[in-house]
Write an enzyme that holds these catalytic residues in place. Structure first.
Site, PDB file in Angstrom:
ATOM      1  N   ARG A  92       1.123  -1.212   0.037  1.00 31.01           N
ATOM      2  CA  ARG A  92      -0.008   0.010  -0.014  1.00 31.01           C
ATOM      3  C   ARG A  92       0.967   1.086   0.087  1.00 31.01           C
ATOM      4  O   ARG A  92       0.491   2.292  -0.783  1.00 31.01           O
ATOM      5  CB  ARG A  92      -1.090  -0.060   1.171  1.00 31.01           C
ATOM      6  CG  ARG A  92      -2.196  -0.961   1.072  1.00 31.01           C
ATOM      7  CD  ARG A  92      -3.016  -1.121   2.187  1.00 31.01           C
ATOM      8  NE  ARG A  92      -3.982  -2.112   1.663  1.00 31.01           N
ATOM      9  CZ  ARG A  92      -4.760  -2.738   2.480  1.00 31.01           C
ATOM     10  NH1 ARG A  92      -4.940  -2.286   3.676  1.00 31.01           N
ATOM     11  NH2 ARG A  92      -5.866  -3.701   1.953  1.00 31.01           N
ATOM     12  N   HIS A 117      -6.085  -0.809  -6.922  1.00 24.48           N
ATOM     13  CA  HIS A 117      -5.286  -2.159  -6.523  1.00 24.48           C
ATOM     14  C   HIS A 117      -4.891  -1.936  -4.912  1.00 24.48           C
ATOM     15  O   HIS A 117      -4.624  -1.115  -4.594  1.00 24.48           O
ATOM     16  CB  HIS A 117      -4.132  -2.705  -7.280  1.00 24.48           C
ATOM     17  CG  HIS A 117      -3.077  -1.854  -7.769  1.00 24.48           C
ATOM     18  ND1 HIS A 117      -2.094  -2.519  -8.490  1.00 24.48           N
ATOM     19  CD2 HIS A 117      -2.698  -0.508  -7.256  1.00 24.48           C
ATOM     20  CE1 HIS A 117      -1.170  -1.189  -8.716  1.00 24.48           C
ATOM     21  NE2 HIS A 117      -1.508   0.003  -8.177  1.00 24.48           N
ATOM     22  N   GLU A 118      -4.487  -2.985  -4.479  1.00 22.29           N
ATOM     23  CA  GLU A 118      -4.003  -2.932  -2.704  1.00 22.29           C
ATOM     24  C   GLU A 118      -5.020  -2.559  -1.990  1.00 22.29           C
ATOM     25  O   GLU A 118      -4.673  -1.612  -0.922  1.00 22.29           O
ATOM     26  CB  GLU A 118      -2.774  -2.173  -2.695  1.00 22.29           C
ATOM     27  CG  GLU A 118      -1.562  -2.753  -3.237  1.00 22.29           C
ATOM     28  CD  GLU A 118      -1.305  -4.104  -3.152  1.00 22.29           C
ATOM     29  OE1 GLU A 118      -1.907  -4.871  -2.109  1.00 22.29           O
ATOM     30  OE2 GLU A 118      -0.778  -5.042  -4.016  1.00 22.29           O
ATOM     31  N   GLY A 119      -6.358  -2.489  -2.278  1.00 29.26           N
ATOM     32  CA  GLY A 119      -7.393  -2.164  -1.450  1.00 29.26           C
ATOM     33  C   GLY A 119      -8.002  -0.896  -2.062  1.00 29.26           C
ATOM     34  O   GLY A 119      -7.088   0.088  -2.206  1.00 29.26           O
TER      35      GLY A 119
END
Ligand SMILES: Cc1cc2nc3c(=O)[nH]c(=O)nc-3n(C[C@H](O)[C@H](O)[C@H](O)COP(=O)(O)OP(=O)(O)OC[C@H]3O[C@@H](n4cnc5c(N)ncnc54)[C@H](O)[C@@H]3O)c2cc1C
Length: 601
Positions: free
Chosen positions: A297, A439-441
């Site tokens: 993140r 992406h990554e949440g």
């Protein structure tokens, strides 16, 4: 092609004048480093970014990976990148010496990553992912797993991935269905399907090591039943060789941006011959994976800020050179045209970009500082750093990701019609950065993480620590005459953030979690503006100190540039908190009330 994609002077300013990276060398863990070694590393990284990564930025975009006979063919330079990052120690840079790493501080290591990402985001995803996957194995794997997988990964011969997402399980990882059936010891038979897996296969390496989430047969439902496995594309045969491990690339996706880096769909264990090796204990996989996800993140936030930095320098170069129009005060139509940077509106667009990229980069460096402090400080001080890093991670992921989109869009705008054409790199930067809020949440997930969990964890302790940190910067700023007005503004804004947060927490109790979290994304945006204003206050304070010395002419310009960019942020961006506060305190619940049927027609 623009000549500059990053500012070395700004990197030095952040490292030495704002975040005092040298203070870390007092601690045994970092004592082998000094200013000279840091400078050498920065120079080497800038050289590599310029020579290896930047020249193929456009080519990697124009010739994206292809799936040929079951194998993903990437740009031939990917093998060189992995080799040079492996041999040069860049993948292992932040690892402990016992893993042949350099034990580099996060602040230096991540500054180098920032430079690489500004030069060519696609190019750096391969070694970047590998380092994070290897870190997961050194943290939670057993010695045999470390010995088998980590050296070839850090050496750049094997690719690492994170394999989480499935067709029915993106944001909601609780719903994964990939299964693991115990065979013997830590070995399991894996079967399932993963989608969107970055670098899930390619011909720039000799093997791919998936760090994969799966559920052991009979595991509890939901996130408590998720385990972590090492699932190599080719598995060791026990005699020093490798054999195929029954993983097929069923497709690669055609992406909007950062096209040089493939994302793959994987069919795993169709012939019932895929082996996975359990990492750590069963059912703790998601907790382990959070280490990689949190690090990724921050990497995503840094990638977004880095791409927007490169776009800013391309726009700046163009604005300085492009003659168009005359000053509003010039009445002579025969007077020469002026470069567009002379127009206030173009400066506004450049200032937006600069105040964003340098504010966001400072916030990411602040996170790196906490990561370093977590390593070197013990007891309460170490815990404080860890809590602050945890609180700020969703902010440092989302603010750069979201704001890099208007920022790269304004870079296009500065170039007018040329900005929209592929003769200049800015349209690519705009496409390359659009992934980051996804992406990554997604940003929605990060908002709920901040307001739903981080702000309330340990009875609001992390939030209180954050307020203390900002107050510390305000006190420092108040002591310098030229900085005091900014400190005064932030003081009022911070008090308001505390009040709004308290009000929302009360609403959570009175009206329930659904109401509380319905505008979590807006709270994230609000919190981010305050956090970045804090970083601008820190930078303006450092610039004021620089101006108090005897700066060279170029430093004088640099420090003044900092002052003006910070001033822009305080006068153009920070006031946006007013609208957000009005909305967050408004009790209307339209987003909850509107029936999905009302969206029709
Ligand atoms: C280029 C690229 C690279 C990727 N790399 C990897 C990788 O290496 N490994 C990997 O495992 N995955 C990877 N992914 C997958 C990525 O992490 C997911 O796309 C992402 O987590 C979102 O999941 P989704 O696509 O299923 O969207 P969804 O989860 O369907 O979300 C769609 C929208 O609905 C919102 N939403 C969903 N659930 C909720 C909720 N409960 N409350 C409020 N809003 C909600 C989301 O915020 C989003 O706006 C990659 C994806 C892309 C596009």
């Amino acid at each position: 092609m623009a000549a500059k994609f990053v500012s070395k002077r700004n990197l030095q300013f952040l490292l030495y004048e704002v975040f005092d990276v040298l203070s870390l060398t007092r601690y045994p863990y970092y004592q082998q480093h000094n200013k000279k070694s840091f400078d050498l590393i920065l120079d080497a990284c800038l050289k590599m970014a310029k020579k290896l990564l930047f020249p193929i930025l456009e080519e990697m975009d124009r010739k994206p990976p292809e799936l040929e006979n079951g194998r993903v063919k990437v740009h031939p330079a990917v093998r060189t990148i992995m080799e040079q990052f492996g041999e040069g120690g860049w993948i292992a840079a932040k690892f402990e010496e016992r893993f042949d790493g350099e034990q580099l501080p996060y602040m230096i290591g991540d500054c180098c990553q920032f430079v690489f990402a500004a030069a060519n985001y696609s190019g750096v995803t391969f070694p970047g992912l590998t380092a994070k996957a290897a870190r997961l194995i050194t943290s939670f794997g057993n010695q045999a797993q470390i010995d088998t997988y980590v050296p070839p990964m850090l050496g750049g011969q094997w690719q690492g991935t994170m394999a989480l997402t499935e067709p029915q399980a993106g944001s909601s990882l609780a719903d994964i269905t990939t299964t693991a059936v115990p065979l013997e010891g830590d070995t399991y038979q894996i079967r399932g399907q993963k989608i969107f897996i970055s670098a899930g296969d390619h011909d720039g390496v000799d093997n791919v090591v998936h760090l994969m989430l799966a559920k052991i047969e009979g595991a509890p439902a939901g996130v408590r039943g998720i385990s972590l496995f090492i699932v190599p594309q080719k598995r060791p045969d026990g005699q020093g060789g490798l054999v195929p491990n029954d993983i097929i690339v069923s497709q690669i996706y055609h992406k909007m941006g950062y096209k040089g880096s493939p994302i793959t769909e994987l069919s795993i264990g169709e012939k019932n011959d895929c082996r996975g090796y359990l990492v750590g204990e069963p059912h703790k996989g998601l907790a382990y994976m959070f280490q990689m996800m949190n690090s990724a993140r921050l990497g995503v936030g840094a990638g977004a800020a880095a791409i927007a930095t490169a776009a800013y320098y391309a726009a700046l170069e163009y604005a300085q050179a492009r003659p168009q129009g005359r000053p509003l005060t010039e009445r002579d139509p025969a007077a020469p045209q002026v470069p567009i940077i002379a127009h206030a509106d173009v400066r506004r667009m450049l200032l937006f970009q600069r105040s964003f990229v340098e504010g966001a980069h400072a916030l990411l460096m602040q996170c790196c500082r906490y990561a370093d402090e977590e390593i070197v400080l013990e007891g309460d001080a170490g815990e404080r750093a860890a809590l602050l890093l945890d609180l700020l991670t969703p902010v440092a992921k989302s603010y750069p990701s979201e704001t890099s989109i208007p920022s790269t869009s304004l870079a296009i705008q500065c170039l007018g019609g040329y900005g929209y054409c592929d003769d200049f790199p800015v349209e690519q930067y705009f496409r390359d950065t659009r992934i980051h809020p996804i992406h990554e949440g997604t940003t929605g997930v990060q908002g709920m993480d901040l307001l739903g969990r981080k702000v309330r964890m340990q009875n609001g302790k992390a939030f209180d620590l954050f307020v203390e940190e900002v107050q510390g910067a305000i006190v420092e700023g108040e002591a310098i005459e030229t900085v005091a007005p900014f400190a005064g503004t932030l003081k009022g804004i911070l008090e308001e953030l505390v009040e709004v947060t308290d009000t929302l927490k009360t609403r959570a109790v009175e009206e329930g979690i659904a109401v509380y979290l319905s505008d979590a994304t807006l709270y994230l945006e609000y919190f981010s503006l305050v956090a970045v204003a804090w970083q601008w206050l820190r930078q303006i304070t450092a610039a004021a100190r620089g101006l108090q010395g005897k700066p060279s002419k170029s430093d004088l310009n640099f420090y003044n540039g900092k002052f003006f960019s910070g001033r822009y942020f305080f006068h153009y961006e920070l006031p946006k908190t007013k609208g957000l506060v009005a909305r967050l305190l408004d009790t209307d619940t339209v987003t909850l009330d509107m029936d999905p049927a009302f969206f029709q027609d």
